[in-house]
Enzyme design. Structure first.
Site, PDB file in Angstrom:
ATOM      1  N   GLU A  39      -1.326  -1.777   4.440  1.00 55.59           N
ATOM      2  CA  GLU A  39      -1.345  -1.374   5.843  1.00 55.59           C
ATOM      3  C   GLU A  39      -0.154  -0.448   6.041  1.00 55.59           C
ATOM      4  OE1 GLU A  39      -1.152  -4.563   8.721  1.00 55.59           O
ATOM      5  OE2 GLU A  39      -1.075  -3.117  10.365  1.00 55.59           O
ATOM      6  N   ARG A 265       1.422 -14.614  -4.434  1.00 55.66           N
ATOM      7  CA  ARG A 265       2.281 -13.473  -4.150  1.00 55.66           C
ATOM      8  C   ARG A 265       3.628 -13.668  -4.843  1.00 55.66           C
ATOM      9  NH1 ARG A 265       1.872 -12.248   1.155  1.00 55.66           N
ATOM     10  NH2 ARG A 265       3.879 -11.257   1.394  1.00 55.66           N
ATOM     11  N   LYS A 275       7.108  -7.893   5.221  1.00 51.01           N
ATOM     12  CA  LYS A 275       7.230  -6.575   5.838  1.00 51.01           C
ATOM     13  C   LYS A 275       7.813  -6.676   7.252  1.00 51.01           C
ATOM     14  CE  LYS A 275       3.431  -4.232   4.822  1.00 51.01           C
ATOM     15  NZ  LYS A 275       2.311  -3.306   4.948  1.00 51.01           N
TER      16      LYS A 275
HETATM   17  P1  ATP Z   1       2.998  -8.920   5.489  1.00 52.34           P
HETATM   18  O1  ATP Z   1       4.318  -8.929   4.792  1.00 52.34           O
HETATM   19  O2  ATP Z   1       3.092  -8.621   6.925  1.00 52.34           O
HETATM   20  O3  ATP Z   1       2.125 -10.093   5.133  1.00 52.34           O
HETATM   21  P2  ATP Z   1       1.680  -7.437   3.520  1.00 52.34           P
HETATM   22  O4  ATP Z   1       2.856  -7.434   2.628  1.00 52.34           O
HETATM   23  O5  ATP Z   1       0.535  -8.331   3.240  1.00 52.34           O
HETATM   24  O6  ATP Z   1       2.175  -7.676   4.977  1.00 52.34           O
HETATM   25  P3  ATP Z   1      -0.097  -5.221   3.158  1.00 52.34           P
HETATM   26  O7  ATP Z   1       0.201  -3.793   3.357  1.00 52.34           O
HETATM   27  O8  ATP Z   1      -1.255  -5.803   3.876  1.00 52.34           O
HETATM   28  O9  ATP Z   1       1.200  -5.947   3.627  1.00 52.34           O
HETATM   29  O10 ATP Z   1      -0.208  -5.541   1.620  1.00 52.34           O
HETATM   30  C1  ATP Z   1      -1.012  -4.788   0.762  1.00 52.34           C
HETATM   31  C2  ATP Z   1      -1.395  -5.614  -0.422  1.00 52.34           C
HETATM   32  O11 ATP Z   1      -0.247  -6.071  -1.127  1.00 52.34           O
HETATM   33  C3  ATP Z   1      -2.177  -6.832  -0.022  1.00 52.34           C
HETATM   34  O12 ATP Z   1      -3.310  -6.938  -0.870  1.00 52.34           O
HETATM   35  C4  ATP Z   1      -1.232  -7.972  -0.244  1.00 52.34           C
HETATM   36  O13 ATP Z   1      -1.925  -9.137  -0.598  1.00 52.34           O
HETATM   37  C5  ATP Z   1      -0.338  -7.450  -1.362  1.00 52.34           C
HETATM   38  N1  ATP Z   1       0.988  -8.057  -1.285  1.00 52.34           N
HETATM   39  C6  ATP Z   1       1.797  -8.079  -0.223  1.00 52.34           C
HETATM   40  N2  ATP Z   1       2.923  -8.765  -0.488  1.00 52.34           N
HETATM   41  C7  ATP Z   1       2.822  -9.195  -1.765  1.00 52.34           C
HETATM   42  C8  ATP Z   1       3.661  -9.969  -2.619  1.00 52.34           C
HETATM   43  N3  ATP Z   1       4.833 -10.438  -2.212  1.00 52.34           N
HETATM   44  N4  ATP Z   1       3.231 -10.213  -3.884  1.00 52.34           N
HETATM   45  C9  ATP Z   1       2.047  -9.731  -4.296  1.00 52.34           C
HETATM   46  N5  ATP Z   1       1.219  -9.007  -3.545  1.00 52.34           N
HETATM   47  C10 ATP Z   1       1.584  -8.732  -2.287  1.00 52.34           C
END
Ligand code: ATP
Ligand code: MG
Length: 561
Positions: A39, A265, A275
Site C-alpha cells: 500500500e 511476518r 508502517k
Molecule cells: P502495516 O504495517 O500497516 O500492517 P503493511 O506492512 O502490511 O502495513 P503493506 O504495504 O500492506 O503494509 O505490505 C505489503 C506486503 O508486505 C503485504 O503482503 C504484507 O503482508 C507484507 N509485509 C508487511 N510487513 C511484513 C513483515 N514484517 N514481514 C513480512 N512481510 C511483511
C-alpha cells in the site's frame, strides 16, 4: 525476472514452495504468478524485503512471474512519493517486475461492477448505520453480532443507493456497502464486511473521479484474480481474512481462482516494523525522514551503507513458516558484516584525532606509501597514501599509563603505523588542563612498509593519516533506535526511542582518496568499522555513516542459544 539466486539448493523447501511445486506437478497451474502488493502509504522496510524476496524469489525459481501491485485503495493516506520510493527500493533490492506493474485502482471500474453484481444477487446491501453503531452491532469474539435494520433492503433500493453513493449524492461516512454474509459468524471478518465507503479524497491516479473507494478486503482478492495471480502470499494476520477472500472469489464472476497462503511476518529486536509507527517517527521528527540511517526502511538501510546483497542474504535465512518469532537484529548485522568484509575497500580514517609528530622525520617533506585495498583480495589493487612528519592517530590508540595488554601507543612504546613505519613515543604534550594534545615520536626509517630488517617485532599496528593531506570529515555513528529488544513493539514505543541512537563526530580526518567515494562505495575504515558516504554530503563537506561496527555479536548470540 528476479535476479535473486537461490544458492542454497540443499535447503528443504518451505511449505509455500512445496505447495507451488505440487500445483505445477499435478497440473493445477502451468505457470505461477505471485505479486508483491504494497500500500503506497509509507516506505518499504526490511519486513517487506522478506515478502519481496519470497514473491520474486519463488516466481524466479519456478519460472513464473511476480507483479508489483500497488494496493492504492485508500487515497486519504497514499501518495505519489511513496509509489516512487517503493519502485526505487524494489529495484534496488534486485527484483525486476518487467512490464508487470499494476495498480488496484486500474480495476476500480471492474470492482464497482462486481459490487453491483453482489447487490443484484442479493448478496450486498447499503447500510446507513454510523461507524459507531456498526461497531456495536458487530458483536465481539465471544458474542454474535446482530443484523442491521437496513440489511433487508431489496436489490433495487440497494442498487439505487449504491449508484447515488457513487455519484456523490451523500456525505462521507453516511452510507457503506456491505456484503450480506453472516452476522453470527464465528469469524468476525464474515460479519457483513464493508465493501465500499464514501470518501472524498483526491486519488494519486484517479484524481477526483471516485467518491467511493473499495476496502482492502474487497479489492485485494479480486485484483489478484484479474491479474491472474495463482499464489497470493501474505502475512499471518490475513489468515482470518481467507474465508472472506474465498467468499468473494466464489460469489463473483472473476476470471481466475487465486489461492491465498499466509506466512509469518518478520519481527526484529530493537526495531519497529509497523508502517503506522514508522510514519509516526517521521511525522513527529524523531528521525530525519524515511531514509534516516537508523530507520529499518530499505531507504534508511541503503543510506546507512547496507548493500542489497546483505539484505537478500538475511531474508533468505529467515524461516517461511506459520510461527511468529522475534529475530535478533544481530543476525542482520552479521549478514551485513559478512558481505562487507568481503567487498568493502579498506581505507584509513581517524575518528577522534590526536596529533603525532615524528621528530626525526624531515620537516616539510612527504612521501607516498603503497597501501593494499583489500587484504584478502589482490584484485582490489593498491593505492598511494601520503605520509609526512605530522600525522593524526586515534585518541583511543594512546594511553599514558597503559596496562600490559594494551598493545598500542604509550610513553616509550613502539608500534607499527599501518603500511608505514615503526614509531616510538618519546614525549607527551598536554594543555593547561592536563589533556594530552600531542604525541612526540621517533620513527625507524629502516622499517618502511612495516617490517624491521633486524626481525624485531611490535605487537600493535595502528592506523593514521597525514595531517597535511588528510581531509576533514564528519562521521555519524549509529546505534539501534530502540535499546530494549522489545522496545519497538511495546505500547509506548515512542518512550523507548534510544536518545543516543546517533553520535555525531566532527573534526574526523580521513585519507585523501576518500574524496572519490560515492554513497554506494562500501568502505572499511581499518580497525574501526564499515562506512559509506552520506548521500547528502559533497566534496566540501564529507560525511560518512557507520553501517556497522567490526565486532560480531551474532556469534555470541548464536552460542547462547
Ligand atoms: P502495516 O504495517 O500497516 O500492517 P503493511 O506492512 O502490511 O502495513 P503493506 O504495504 O500492506 O503494509 O505490505 C505489503 C506486503 O508486505 C503485504 O503482503 C504484507 O503482508 C507484507 N509485509 C508487511 N510487513 C511484513 C513483515 N514484517 N514481514 C513480512 N512481510 C511483511
Ligand atoms: Mg497491510
Amino acid at each position: 525476472m528476479s535476479e535473486i539466486d537461490n544458492t542454497e539448493d540443499e535447503k528443504p523447501l518451505d511449505f509455500i514452495r512445496e505447495q507451488i511445486r505440487t500445483d505445477l506437478e499435478v497440473g493445477k497451474h502451468h505457470k505461477i504468478v505471485t505479486r508483491f502488493p504494497p500500500e503506497p502509504n509509507g516506505y518499504l522496510h526490511i519486513g517487506h524485503a522478506k515478502s519481496i524476496c519470497l514473491n520474486f524469489g519463488v516466481a524466479n525459481e519456478f519460472d513464473g512471474e511476480c507483479h508489483l501491485r500497488f494496493d492504492d485503495t485508500n487515497p486519504a493516506k497514499e501518495d505519489q512519493e511513496f509509489i516512487d520510493a517503493i519502485q526505487r527500493d524494489v529495484k534496488w533490492l534486485g527484483c525486476n517486475w518487467g512490464e508487470n506493474v499494476y495498480y488496484a485502482s486500474d480495476n476500480f471500474d471492474q470492482l464497482y461492477d462486481y459490487a453491483e453484481h453482489l447487490v443484484e444477487a442479493g448478496k450486498a446491501y447499503v447500510d446507513d448505520l454510523s461507524a459507531e453503531e456498526m461497531r456495536e452491532y458487530r458483536g465481539t469474539l465471544t458474542e454474535p453480532g446482530k443484523n442491521s435494520p437496513y440489511r433487508d433492503r431489496n436489490a433495487a433500493e440497494n442498487l439505487d443507493l449504491l449508484r447515488r453513493m457513487k455519484d456523490g449524492q451523500f456525505d462521507d461516512g453516511t452510507h457503506v456497502l456491505r456484503a450480506k454474509i453472516d452476522m453470527a459468524s464465528g469469524n468476525i471478518n464474515l460479519r457483513d464486511p464493508v465493501l465500499y465507503r464514501i470518501l472524498r479524497a483526491t486519488h494519486p491516479r484517479t484524481g477526483d473521479s471516485w467518491k467511493i473507494y473499495p476496502t482492502y478486503d474487497f479489492a485485494h482478492g479480486q485484483t489478484d484474480a484479474i491479474e491472474g495471480v495463482t499464489h497470493s502470499l501474505c502475512t499471518l494476520e490475513f489468515e482470518d481474512h481467507r474465508p472472506l477472500y474465498d467468499w468473494f472469489i466464489e460469489n463473483l464472476p472473476v476470471p481466475a481462482r487465486p489461492q491465498q497462503y499466509e506466512f509469518s511476518r518478520l519481527n526484529l529486536t530493537n526495531t519497529v516494523l509497523s508502517k503506522r509507527r514508522l510514519t509516526q517517527l517521521v511525522q513527529e521528527q524523531r528521525v530525519s525522514g524515511w531514509d534516516d540511517p537508523r530507520m529499518p526502511t530499505v531507504s534508511g538501510l541503503r543510506r546507512r551503507g547496507v548493500p542489497p546483497e546483505a539484505i537478500r542474504d538475511f531474508v533468505s535465512r529467515l524461516a517461511i513458516s506459520k510461527t511468529e518469532g522475534l529475530v535478533e537484529a544481530a543476525m542482520l548485522d552479521h549478514c551485513i558484516r559478512d558481505y562487507l568484509n568481503e567487498h568493502a575497500v579498506r581505507r584509513m580514517g581517524v575518528l577522534r584525532p590526536l596529533k603525532l609528530v615524528i621528530e626525526n622525520y624531515p620537516e616539510g617533506e612527504s612521501e607516498v606509501l603503497v597501501a593494499v585495498n583489500h587484504p584478502g583480495d589482490e584484485t582490489a589493487g593498491t593505492r598511494m597514501v601520503p605520509f609526512s612528519r605530522e600525522l593524526y592517530v586515534e585518541r583511543d590508540d594512546f594511553m599514558e599509563d597503559p596496562p600490559k595488554k594494551f598493545f598500542r601507543l604509550g610513553p616509550g612504546r613502539e608500534v607499527r603505523l599501518r603500511f608505514a613505519y615503526f614509531v616510538t613515543c618519546t614525549d607527551v604534550i598536554k594543555d593547561a588542563s592536563g589533556d594530552v594534545i600531542e604525541l612526540r615520536c621517533t620513527y625507524d626509517p629502516e622499517t618502511k612498509g612495516g617490517n624491521a630488517p633486524d626481525g624485531r617485532k611490535v605487537r600493535g599496528t595502528i592506523h593514521w593519516v597525514s595531517a597535511a593531506h588528510a581531509i576533514p570529515a564528519e562521521i555519524n555513528l549509529y546505534e539501534p533506535l530502540f535499546e530494549e529488544p522489545e522496545g519497538g513493539n511495546s505500547q509506548d514505543f515512542l518512550e523507548n526511542v534510544n536518545p543516543n541512537s546517533v553520535e555525531h563526530l566532527s573534526g574526523c580526518m580521513v585519507e585523501p582518496s576518500l574524496v572519490e567515494s560515492t554513497p554506494d562505495t562500501a568502505i572499511q575504515f581499518e580497525r574501526t568499522g564499515y562506512f559509506c558516504r552520506d548521500k547528502d554530503s559533497d566534496e566540501n563537506q564529507l560525511v560518512f555513516n557507520r553501517t556497522v561496527g567490526l565486532r560480531d555479536s551474532w556469534a555470541k548470540v548464536k552460542n547462547r542459544t
